[in-house]
Design a protein around this motif. Structure first.
Motif, mmCIF file in Angstrom:
data_model
loop_
_atom_site.group_PDB
_atom_site.id
_atom_site.type_symbol
_atom_site.label_atom_id
_atom_site.label_comp_id
_atom_site.label_asym_id
_atom_site.label_seq_id
_atom_site.Cartn_x
_atom_site.Cartn_y
_atom_site.Cartn_z
ATOM 1 N N ARG A 204 0.844 -1.189 0.000
ATOM 2 C CA ARG A 204 0.000 0.000 0.000
ATOM 3 C C ARG A 204 0.879 1.239 0.000
ATOM 4 O O ARG A 204 2.073 1.157 0.295
ATOM 5 N N LYS A 205 0.259 2.369 -0.279
ATOM 6 C CA LYS A 205 1.072 3.595 -0.338
ATOM 7 C C LYS A 205 1.709 3.911 1.019
ATOM 8 O O LYS A 205 2.758 4.561 1.075
ATOM 9 N N GLU A 206 1.104 3.438 2.091
ATOM 10 C CA GLU A 206 1.674 3.684 3.421
ATOM 11 C C GLU A 206 3.033 3.027 3.614
ATOM 12 O O GLU A 206 3.784 3.415 4.517
ATOM 13 N N ASN A 207 3.354 2.036 2.775
ATOM 14 C CA ASN A 207 4.681 1.419 2.848
ATOM 15 C C ASN A 207 5.794 2.439 2.606
ATOM 16 O O ASN A 207 6.942 2.221 3.006
ATOM 17 N N PHE A 208 5.461 3.538 1.956
ATOM 18 C CA PHE A 208 6.480 4.505 1.547
ATOM 19 C C PHE A 208 6.446 5.776 2.388
ATOM 20 O O PHE A 208 6.971 6.812 1.981
ATOM 21 N N LYS A 209 5.853 5.695 3.577
ATOM 22 C CA LYS A 209 5.677 6.882 4.407
ATOM 23 C C LYS A 209 7.007 7.485 4.866
ATOM 24 O O LYS A 209 7.053 8.679 5.201
ATOM 25 N N ASN A 210 8.069 6.696 4.895
ATOM 26 C CA ASN A 210 9.372 7.228 5.294
ATOM 27 C C ASN A 210 10.149 7.827 4.131
ATOM 28 O O ASN A 210 11.194 8.442 4.334
ATOM 29 N N GLU A 211 9.639 7.632 2.917
ATOM 30 C CA GLU A 211 10.347 8.116 1.725
ATOM 31 C C GLU A 211 9.706 9.364 1.121
ATOM 32 O O GLU A 211 10.382 10.121 0.422
ATOM 33 N N VAL A 212 8.425 9.581 1.337
ATOM 34 C CA VAL A 212 7.740 10.729 0.736
ATOM 35 C C VAL A 212 7.058 11.540 1.829
ATOM 36 O O VAL A 212 6.704 11.004 2.884
ATOM 37 N N PRO A 213 6.853 12.834 1.603
ATOM 38 C CA PRO A 213 6.202 13.679 2.624
ATOM 39 C C PRO A 213 4.780 13.217 2.908
ATOM 40 O O PRO A 213 4.052 12.787 2.010
ATOM 41 N N ASN A 214 4.382 13.332 4.156
ATOM 42 C CA ASN A 214 3.055 12.880 4.561
ATOM 43 C C ASN A 214 1.949 13.652 3.847
ATOM 44 O O ASN A 214 0.919 13.082 3.466
ATOM 45 N N GLN A 215 2.154 14.961 3.649
ATOM 46 C CA GLN A 215 1.137 15.770 2.979
ATOM 47 C C GLN A 215 0.911 15.286 1.544
ATOM 48 O O GLN A 215 -0.219 15.261 1.052
ATOM 49 N N PHE A 216 2.006 14.911 0.871
ATOM 50 C CA PHE A 216 1.873 14.352 -0.478
ATOM 51 C C PHE A 216 1.190 12.991 -0.428
ATOM 52 O O PHE A 216 0.273 12.719 -1.211
ATOM 53 N N LEU A 217 1.628 12.141 0.492
ATOM 54 C CA LEU A 217 1.110 10.776 0.557
ATOM 55 C C LEU A 217 -0.399 10.770 0.804
ATOM 56 O O LEU A 217 -1.121 9.916 0.277
ATOM 57 N N ARG A 218 -0.874 11.699 1.600
ATOM 58 C CA ARG A 218 -2.296 11.753 1.936
ATOM 59 C C ARG A 218 -3.157 11.950 0.685
ATOM 60 O O ARG A 218 -4.266 11.428 0.598
ATOM 61 N N GLN A 219 -2.654 12.684 -0.302
ATOM 62 C CA GLN A 219 -3.437 12.982 -1.503
ATOM 63 C C GLN A 219 -3.057 12.116 -2.704
ATOM 64 O O GLN A 219 -3.666 12.245 -3.764
ATOM 65 N N ALA A 220 -2.068 11.245 -2.525
ATOM 66 C CA ALA A 220 -1.550 10.460 -3.646
ATOM 67 C C ALA A 220 -2.256 9.121 -3.778
ATOM 68 O O ALA A 220 -2.795 8.582 -2.816
#
Length: 268
Positions: A204-220
């Motif tokens: 899931r996209k949450e797997n990458f929470k340490n690599e991308v900003p949280n604000q971006f991940l929330r909308q991606a």
């Protein structure tokens, strides 16, 4: 028909997370200073005063929109503020309100003027619609076979659409926040060495929470994953995380080692 101008205007409270709106409803009795008379005056269908395009419908404590990507939003009125509660809480200053006129100021300081209609034919515009998605709404499968040091490897990727909602926020031409709703994907990644399994996981996209900003991940949206290469470090894949309808994306390099470990890093 909803014109470009009306789409701009309705964006001021589009598509907040429904679940957050519901939570706000459950707590509405504890709100202090809500103007229920003003809320009652807002009940009905509202048009843009300039061109008579439909902007929204108010029913109860909920705002409904005539476009296909917008979710209902909870609202309240306190003194001279029109407050929308959802993914974010946003307050709009009310200039004037009567049972048939509603004027407020957007975040750019511009005046938005709406008038109420009694034409019930507009109700057809609020019939249930299918939320648009950015994916193909179907399973995507990819297989790759390669050899390393004489051993045969088989990589299997499957992109699975889900019902997990993603709200993409942006600022429209009227200077107000727009949240449109899309669906995320889950990607199943399997790697085999011969008949033996090296790695298997639903990603899931949450797997990458340490690599991308949280604000971006929330909308991606976890849009895709593709095989890149195999070398001494392991098998390299690229996970594509993208914000819908924009050119903004992250390519996260995903490396599966030959002993079944996995790690991530941003493509430079």
């Amino acid at each position: 028909m909803v014109t470009n101008k009306s789409v701009k205007i309705i964006g001021f409270i589009l598509g907040f997370f429904l679940i957050l709106g519901c939570n706000s409803r459950s707590n509405k009795s504890s709100e202090v200073g809500e103007d229920f008379v003003a809320k009652q005056n807002l009940q009905g269908i509202w048009l843009d005063d300039d061109d008579d395009d439909v902007v929204f419908r108010i029913k109860g404590d909920t705002v409904y929109f005539p476009d296909s990507t917008s979710m209902p939003a909870y609202f309240r009125i306190e003194k001279d503020s029109f407050i929308i509660v959802g993914g974010n809480t946003i307050s709009y200053h009310i200039i004037k309100q009567t049972p048939h006129l509603f004027v407020f100021i957007n975040q750019n300081g511009e005046k938005i003027k709406l008038c109420k209609t009694n034409d019930k034919s507009y109700l057809d515009m609020f019939a249930a619609k299918t939320v648009l998605t950015i994916n193909q709404n179907k399973i995507v499968k990819r297989d790759t076979v390669f050899y390393n040091n004489g051993d045969k490897y088989h990589c299997y990727i499957q992109v699975n659409p889900t019902t997990y909602k993603v709200a993409k926020s942006s600022c429209n031409e009227d200077g107000v926040q727009v949240d449109n709703v899309y669906y995320d994907n889950i990607v199943n990644l399997n790697v085999y060495k011969g008949a033996g399994k090296v790695y298997s996981s639903d990603m899931r996209k949450e797997n990458f929470k340490n690599e991308v900003p949280n604000q971006f991940l929330r909308q991606a949206v976890f849009s895709d994953m593709t095989f890149d290469k195999a070398d001494n470090e392991g098998m390299h894949f690229f996970a594509v995380l993208a914000i819908p309808e924009t050119s903004i994306s992250y390519y996260v390099e995903t490396v599966v080692t030959y002993n079944g470990k996995i790690f991530f890093r941003i493509k430079r």
